[in-house]
Design a protein around this motif. Structure first.
Motif, PDB file in Angstrom:
ATOM      1  N   TYR A  41     -83.101  24.894 -24.452  1.00  0.00           N
ATOM      2  CA  TYR A  41     -83.201  23.466 -23.986  1.00  0.00           C
ATOM      3  C   TYR A  41     -82.670  22.429 -24.145  1.00  0.00           C
ATOM      4  N   ALA A  45     -79.888  20.442 -23.289  1.00  0.00           N
ATOM      5  CA  ALA A  45     -80.103  18.515 -22.702  1.00  0.00           C
ATOM      6  C   ALA A  45     -79.171  17.320 -23.376  1.00  0.00           C
ATOM      7  N   ILE A  48     -75.830  17.041 -23.795  1.00  0.00           N
ATOM      8  CA  ILE A  48     -75.561  16.494 -22.153  1.00  0.00           C
ATOM      9  C   ILE A  48     -75.206  15.333 -22.356  1.00  0.00           C
ATOM     10  N   GLY A  49     -77.034  14.885 -22.457  1.00  0.00           N
ATOM     11  CA  GLY A  49     -77.095  13.219 -22.487  1.00  0.00           C
ATOM     12  C   GLY A  49     -76.863  12.425 -22.508  1.00  0.00           C
ATOM     13  N   VAL A  62     -76.621  15.096 -14.317  1.00  0.00           N
ATOM     14  CA  VAL A  62     -76.529  15.204 -15.092  1.00  0.00           C
ATOM     15  C   VAL A  62     -78.351  16.318 -15.154  1.00  0.00           C
ATOM     16  N   THR A  66     -78.782  19.909 -16.143  1.00  0.00           N
ATOM     17  CA  THR A  66     -79.936  21.036 -16.866  1.00  0.00           C
ATOM     18  C   THR A  66     -80.609  21.419 -16.971  1.00  0.00           C
ATOM     19  N   SER A  67     -81.428  21.233 -14.773  1.00  0.00           N
ATOM     20  CA  SER A  67     -82.280  22.037 -14.489  1.00  0.00           C
ATOM     21  C   SER A  67     -81.717  23.721 -14.373  1.00  0.00           C
ATOM     22  N   LEU A  70     -82.039  24.948 -17.828  1.00  0.00           N
ATOM     23  CA  LEU A  70     -83.182  25.355 -18.195  1.00  0.00           C
ATOM     24  C   LEU A  70     -83.787  27.179 -17.212  1.00  0.00           C
TER      25      LEU A  70
END
Length: 173
Positions: A41, A45, A48-49, A62, A66-67, A70
């Motif tokens: 994860y 993440a 993506i960030g 974001v 990301t949630s 996850l």
């Protein structure tokens, strides 16, 4: 069957080999699994960030993405491994196995039901206070699961095992 099982861990344990897994063993197994999922994860993440930092994306978007990732990672990891092998990596290390209500492997549906509580991570998408509500919900879920396992001295089943029709985690080593 005992000797055959010892040489082939994919065979289910016999009734005489079964004993409910203790809370500490289950906790260590879950911790190992969360570290594995957490590393994957964190990498996703971070990618993506960086992509959002380079672009003009919203930080809330974001958080939503990301949630969802996850929850998909957690549910996918636990559901797939428990329904296909009866064990996650953490359970393999701790010599534990998840058994369905019929003493075989749990079905995909049973494995998903016993792990659905991990979808609590989706609460994190609520702006401003989602992280706090999510943290409280995670603590409440973990405490009630731990109390259920600890209080059921016969089967060591908590509410999530009962929700899945009576799945059990047994010690196989």
């Amino acid at each position: 069957m005992t000797d055959a099982y010892a040489s082939d861990p994919n065979l289910p344990p016999t009734q005489s080999q079964e004993r409910p897994a203790e809370l500490l063993d289950r906790f260590v197994a879950k911790l190992i699994d969360f570290v594995i999922v957490g590393v994957v994860y964190a990498i996703i993440a971070a990618i993506i960030g960086v992509a959002v930092a380079v672009g003009t994306g919203s930080s809330w978007i974001v958080g939503v993405v990301t949630s969802v990732i996850l929850v998909a990672l957690q549910l996918g990891y636990f559901t797939f491994l428990e329904s296909s092998r009866g064990q996650t990596v953490g359970k393999m290390v701790m010599k534990l196995r998840v058994m369905g209500p019929d003493a075989g492997l749990p079905t995909t549906e049973e494995a998903l039901k016993r792990n659905i509580w991990m979808a609590i991570s989706l609460i994190g998408i609520i702006p401003l206070i989602g992280w706090l509500i999510q943290a409280v919900a995670w603590i409440a879920a973990l405490v009630t699961i731990a109390m259920g396992i600890n209080n059921d001295t016969a089967k060591r089943q908590a509410w999530h095992d009962q929700l899945a029709g009576g799945t059990r985690v047994v010690k196989i080593g």
